[in-house]
Scaffold this motif. Structure first.
Motif, PDB file in Angstrom:
ATOM      1  N   VAL A   9       0.841  -1.183   0.000  1.00 27.78           N
ATOM      2  CA  VAL A   9       0.000   0.000   0.000  1.00 27.78           C
ATOM      3  C   VAL A   9       0.876   1.232   0.000  1.00 27.78           C
ATOM      4  O   VAL A   9       1.584   1.500   0.952  1.00 27.78           O
ATOM      5  CB  VAL A   9      -0.931   0.021   1.226  1.00 27.78           C
ATOM      6  CG1 VAL A   9      -1.728   1.309   1.245  1.00 27.78           C
ATOM      7  CG2 VAL A   9      -1.849  -1.170   1.202  1.00 27.78           C
ATOM      8  N   LYS A  10       0.861   1.975  -1.056  1.00 27.29           N
ATOM      9  CA  LYS A  10       1.690   3.160  -1.201  1.00 27.29           C
ATOM     10  C   LYS A  10       0.778   4.378  -1.306  1.00 27.29           C
ATOM     11  O   LYS A  10      -0.231   4.357  -2.003  1.00 27.29           O
ATOM     12  CB  LYS A  10       2.587   3.047  -2.436  1.00 27.29           C
ATOM     13  CG  LYS A  10       3.519   1.849  -2.346  1.00 27.29           C
ATOM     14  CD  LYS A  10       4.449   1.791  -3.535  1.00 27.29           C
ATOM     15  CE  LYS A  10       5.400   0.613  -3.435  1.00 27.29           C
ATOM     16  NZ  LYS A  10       6.301   0.517  -4.593  1.00 27.29           N
ATOM     17  N   ASN A  11       1.152   5.406  -0.615  1.00 26.69           N
ATOM     18  CA  ASN A  11       0.316   6.591  -0.523  1.00 26.69           C
ATOM     19  C   ASN A  11       0.450   7.424  -1.786  1.00 26.69           C
ATOM     20  O   ASN A  11       1.112   8.442  -1.822  1.00 26.69           O
ATOM     21  CB  ASN A  11       0.740   7.393   0.705  1.00 26.69           C
ATOM     22  CG  ASN A  11      -0.242   8.493   1.003  1.00 26.69           C
ATOM     23  OD1 ASN A  11      -1.371   8.432   0.561  1.00 26.69           O
ATOM     24  ND2 ASN A  11       0.211   9.484   1.746  1.00 26.69           N
ATOM     25  N   ARG A  12      -0.169   6.913  -2.847  1.00 24.88           N
ATOM     26  CA  ARG A  12      -0.087   7.594  -4.129  1.00 24.88           C
ATOM     27  C   ARG A  12      -1.426   8.220  -4.474  1.00 24.88           C
ATOM     28  O   ARG A  12      -2.444   7.917  -3.885  1.00 24.88           O
ATOM     29  CB  ARG A  12       0.284   6.609  -5.237  1.00 24.88           C
ATOM     30  CG  ARG A  12       1.608   5.892  -4.974  1.00 24.88           C
ATOM     31  CD  ARG A  12       1.872   4.960  -6.121  1.00 24.88           C
ATOM     32  NE  ARG A  12       3.093   4.204  -5.896  1.00 24.88           N
ATOM     33  CZ  ARG A  12       3.540   3.295  -6.754  1.00 24.88           C
ATOM     34  NH1 ARG A  12       2.891   3.046  -7.851  1.00 24.88           N
ATOM     35  NH2 ARG A  12       4.657   2.647  -6.499  1.00 24.88           N
ATOM     36  N   THR A  13      -1.454   9.052  -5.475  1.00 22.46           N
ATOM     37  CA  THR A  13      -2.690   9.585  -6.004  1.00 22.46           C
ATOM     38  C   THR A  13      -2.750   9.299  -7.482  1.00 22.46           C
ATOM     39  O   THR A  13      -1.768   8.939  -8.102  1.00 22.46           O
ATOM     40  CB  THR A  13      -2.786  11.107  -5.790  1.00 22.46           C
ATOM     41  OG1 THR A  13      -1.727  11.700  -6.503  1.00 22.46           O
ATOM     42  CG2 THR A  13      -2.697  11.470  -4.332  1.00 22.46           C
ATOM     43  N   SER A  14      -3.939   9.463  -8.045  1.00 22.85           N
ATOM     44  CA  SER A  14      -4.111   9.122  -9.460  1.00 22.85           C
ATOM     45  C   SER A  14      -4.274  10.377 -10.299  1.00 22.85           C
ATOM     46  O   SER A  14      -5.286  10.577 -10.948  1.00 22.85           O
ATOM     47  CB  SER A  14      -5.321   8.211  -9.629  1.00 22.85           C
ATOM     48  OG  SER A  14      -6.463   8.827  -9.098  1.00 22.85           O
TER      49      SER A  14
ATOM     50  N   GLY B   2     -16.959  11.303   5.044  1.00 18.43           N
ATOM     51  CA  GLY B   2     -16.290  10.238   5.799  1.00 18.43           C
ATOM     52  C   GLY B   2     -15.724   9.159   4.886  1.00 18.43           C
ATOM     53  O   GLY B   2     -14.613   8.674   5.100  1.00 18.43           O
ATOM     54  N   LEU B   3     -16.475   8.779   3.848  1.00 14.25           N
ATOM     55  CA  LEU B   3     -15.986   7.789   2.901  1.00 14.25           C
ATOM     56  C   LEU B   3     -14.766   8.309   2.128  1.00 14.25           C
ATOM     57  O   LEU B   3     -13.789   7.585   1.924  1.00 14.25           O
ATOM     58  CB  LEU B   3     -17.093   7.419   1.921  1.00 14.25           C
ATOM     59  CG  LEU B   3     -18.248   6.567   2.466  1.00 14.25           C
ATOM     60  CD1 LEU B   3     -19.377   6.508   1.450  1.00 14.25           C
ATOM     61  CD2 LEU B   3     -17.767   5.171   2.825  1.00 14.25           C
ATOM     62  N   ALA B   4     -14.830   9.559   1.699  1.00 17.28           N
ATOM     63  CA  ALA B   4     -13.722  10.135   0.940  1.00 17.28           C
ATOM     64  C   ALA B   4     -12.457  10.212   1.774  1.00 17.28           C
ATOM     65  O   ALA B   4     -11.340  10.072   1.251  1.00 17.28           O
ATOM     66  CB  ALA B   4     -14.099  11.525   0.440  1.00 17.28           C
ATOM     67  N   ASN B   5     -12.611  10.412   3.086  1.00 18.21           N
ATOM     68  CA  ASN B   5     -11.447  10.491   3.970  1.00 18.21           C
ATOM     69  C   ASN B   5     -10.851   9.129   4.292  1.00 18.21           C
ATOM     70  O   ASN B   5      -9.753   9.055   4.857  1.00 18.21           O
ATOM     71  CB  ASN B   5     -11.835  11.196   5.272  1.00 18.21           C
ATOM     72  CG  ASN B   5     -12.068  12.679   5.084  1.00 18.21           C
ATOM     73  OD1 ASN B   5     -11.519  13.277   4.160  1.00 18.21           O
ATOM     74  ND2 ASN B   5     -12.884  13.264   5.947  1.00 18.21           N
ATOM     75  N   ARG B   6     -11.557   8.063   3.930  1.00 14.16           N
ATOM     76  CA  ARG B   6     -11.053   6.713   4.199  1.00 14.16           C
ATOM     77  C   ARG B   6     -10.591   6.042   2.908  1.00 14.16           C
ATOM     78  O   ARG B   6     -10.836   4.868   2.672  1.00 14.16           O
ATOM     79  CB  ARG B   6     -12.112   5.865   4.899  1.00 14.16           C
ATOM     80  CG  ARG B   6     -12.526   6.394   6.263  1.00 14.16           C
ATOM     81  CD  ARG B   6     -13.175   5.325   7.131  1.00 14.16           C
ATOM     82  NE  ARG B   6     -14.364   4.737   6.513  1.00 14.16           N
ATOM     83  CZ  ARG B   6     -15.588   5.248   6.626  1.00 14.16           C
ATOM     84  NH1 ARG B   6     -15.784   6.388   7.283  1.00 14.16           N
ATOM     85  NH2 ARG B   6     -16.634   4.648   6.077  1.00 14.16           N
ATOM     86  N   GLN B   7      -9.936   6.826   2.068  1.00 18.46           N
ATOM     87  CA  GLN B   7      -9.381   6.300   0.822  1.00 18.46           C
ATOM     88  C   GLN B   7      -7.872   6.194   0.911  1.00 18.46           C
ATOM     89  O   GLN B   7      -7.219   7.074   1.490  1.00 18.46           O
ATOM     90  CB  GLN B   7      -9.741   7.195  -0.357  1.00 18.46           C
ATOM     91  CG  GLN B   7     -11.222   7.208  -0.717  1.00 18.46           C
ATOM     92  CD  GLN B   7     -11.505   8.115  -1.892  1.00 18.46           C
ATOM     93  OE1 GLN B   7     -10.606   8.711  -2.465  1.00 18.46           O
ATOM     94  NE2 GLN B   7     -12.766   8.231  -2.247  1.00 18.46           N
ATOM     95  N   VAL B   8      -7.330   5.153   0.339  1.00 20.65           N
ATOM     96  CA  VAL B   8      -5.881   4.986   0.199  1.00 20.65           C
ATOM     97  C   VAL B   8      -5.595   4.689  -1.254  1.00 20.65           C
ATOM     98  O   VAL B   8      -6.147   3.742  -1.822  1.00 20.65           O
ATOM     99  CB  VAL B   8      -5.346   3.849   1.081  1.00 20.65           C
ATOM    100  CG1 VAL B   8      -3.853   3.637   0.832  1.00 20.65           C
ATOM    101  CG2 VAL B   8      -5.571   4.152   2.563  1.00 20.65           C
ATOM    102  N   THR B   9      -4.778   5.502  -1.889  1.00 23.63           N
ATOM    103  CA  THR B   9      -4.414   5.271  -3.287  1.00 23.63           C
ATOM    104  C   THR B   9      -3.211   4.351  -3.363  1.00 23.63           C
ATOM    105  O   THR B   9      -2.171   4.644  -2.783  1.00 23.63           O
ATOM    106  CB  THR B   9      -4.099   6.604  -3.998  1.00 23.63           C
ATOM    107  OG1 THR B   9      -5.237   7.447  -3.908  1.00 23.63           O
ATOM    108  CG2 THR B   9      -3.765   6.370  -5.460  1.00 23.63           C
ATOM    109  N   ILE B  10      -3.352   3.223  -4.035  1.00 23.91           N
ATOM    110  CA  ILE B  10      -2.242   2.284  -4.150  1.00 23.91           C
ATOM    111  C   ILE B  10      -1.594   2.324  -5.528  1.00 23.91           C
ATOM    112  O   ILE B  10      -0.462   1.872  -5.692  1.00 23.91           O
ATOM    113  CB  ILE B  10      -2.657   0.837  -3.797  1.00 23.91           C
ATOM    114  CG1 ILE B  10      -3.838   0.363  -4.649  1.00 23.91           C
ATOM    115  CG2 ILE B  10      -3.001   0.744  -2.330  1.00 23.91           C
ATOM    116  CD1 ILE B  10      -4.239  -1.079  -4.392  1.00 23.91           C
TER     117      ILE B  10
END
Length: 315
Positions: free
Chosen positions: A7-12, A306-314
């Motif tokens: 799991v890497k803290n990336r964005t798309s 709340g859902l948007a704050n619980r995202q992790v970009t891999i």
């Protein structure tokens, strides 16, 4: 939600993407995989030359399953129909021996490894280059030592109208066509030990149950646009309709290759079979929520945040 090592803290987003939902934070690692912060890589003026593709598998049949196989599923295969392959069997695999990008087999088959990271900006082009090398090579492991340049992408080579995924309990498929397995036993044992039990649901597309030891999860790659999907999930959450099975909980989501992957924690002992009917019922409710274009209520907006704050970009 997955192995922390992957799991890497990336964005798309690429340098050309404006700030807003899904945009990259300048202080986060660049999504191209260089290891640099975005502001020092693709986010810098005259930055890295590789063009990052935020949704590299768009347009391919089975895009959602393909993303799941690349990021979430330990051992799985799917046949590919490939331009120029003739009557040779081409097989898409989650992982190959020695983590090779591709293999040309003694049997004449060609295997393509999905879970190899090349960091050249566009996984679709990287995979296509490895596939072409394997098709043109004698039996051997195939590497991709340099960027593929402006070569074809998978979308240019693969003609499948659907993706027929087979999930395996382990990596014995590596040796299924070999008379002798000398030298592969240790690699096979290590790979099998690291593989969490996983099953693909048959009632819906691209939903995978997995048992990671102390927890069970349902991880479901969904093709809908992120904003619309978050709205729909928020509506369902407020109505208590996002539970899937009793005591399950929607705990967050991945963003992988441009799509969202909601993740549910499941009670230990749930298994995959019991999820089939509830997942189909949830899909019906989700489709109805997606069709609702009315403004979100205050409670629904709070749930969406709340859902948007619980995202992790891999990826």
């Amino acid at each position: 939600m997955g192995k922390s090592s992957r799991v890497k803290n990336r964005t798309s987003a690429a340098a050309s993407v404006p700030a807003g939902e899904g945009a990259v934070n300048p202080r986060q690692p660049c999504p191209c995989g260089s290891g640099k912060r975005y502001k020092a890589c693709h986010g810098a003026a005259g930055g890295a030359s590789a063009v990052f593709n935020a949704r590299p598998f768009e347009g391919l049949a089975g895009e959602c399953d393909l993303i799941a196989l690349r990021e979430l599923v330990p051992a799985a295969t799917a046949p590919l129909q490939v331009v120029g392959a003739g009557d040779r069997i081409v097989k898409l695999c989650t992982l190959l021996p020695m983590a090779a990008p591709a293999m040309s087999r003694e049997s004449g088959e060609v295997w393509l490894g999905l879970q190899v990271q090349h960091n050249y900006g566009d996984p679709s082009r990287d995979l296509a280059a490895a596939l072409q090398l394997a098709l043109d090579s004698e039996p051997d492991l195939i590497g991709l030592p340099s960027a593929p340049g402006e070569g074809p992408r998978l979308q240019d080579l693969v003609t499948n109208t659907s993706l027929d995924v087979t999930v395996h309990e382990g990596f014995e498929f590596w040796t299924s066509d070999l008379a002798a397995t000398d030298g592969l036993e240790d690699a096979l044992a290590q790979a099998n030990e690291a593989a969490s039990p996983t099953a693909r649901l048959s009632s819906v597309e691209a939903a995978y149950w997995t048992n990671v030891g102390p927890k069970e999860h349902l991880r479901w790659v969904m093709p809908e646009p992120e904003g619309e999907l978050l709205d729909a999930l928020a509506r369902l959450h407020v109505d208590g309709a996002d539970v899937i099975v009793p005591d399950a909980r929607l705990v967050g989501m991945f963003r992988a290759h441009g799509l969202l992957v909601p993740v549910w924690d499941l009670p230990v002992g749930t298994g995959a079979e019991v999820l089939e009917d509830p997942a189909a019922a949830f899909k019906t409710a989700l489709d109805q929520a997606l069709a609702d274009t009315s403004d979100l209520t205050t409670e629904q907006r709070s749930a969406r945040s709340g859902l948007a704050n619980r995202q992790v970009t891999i990826r």
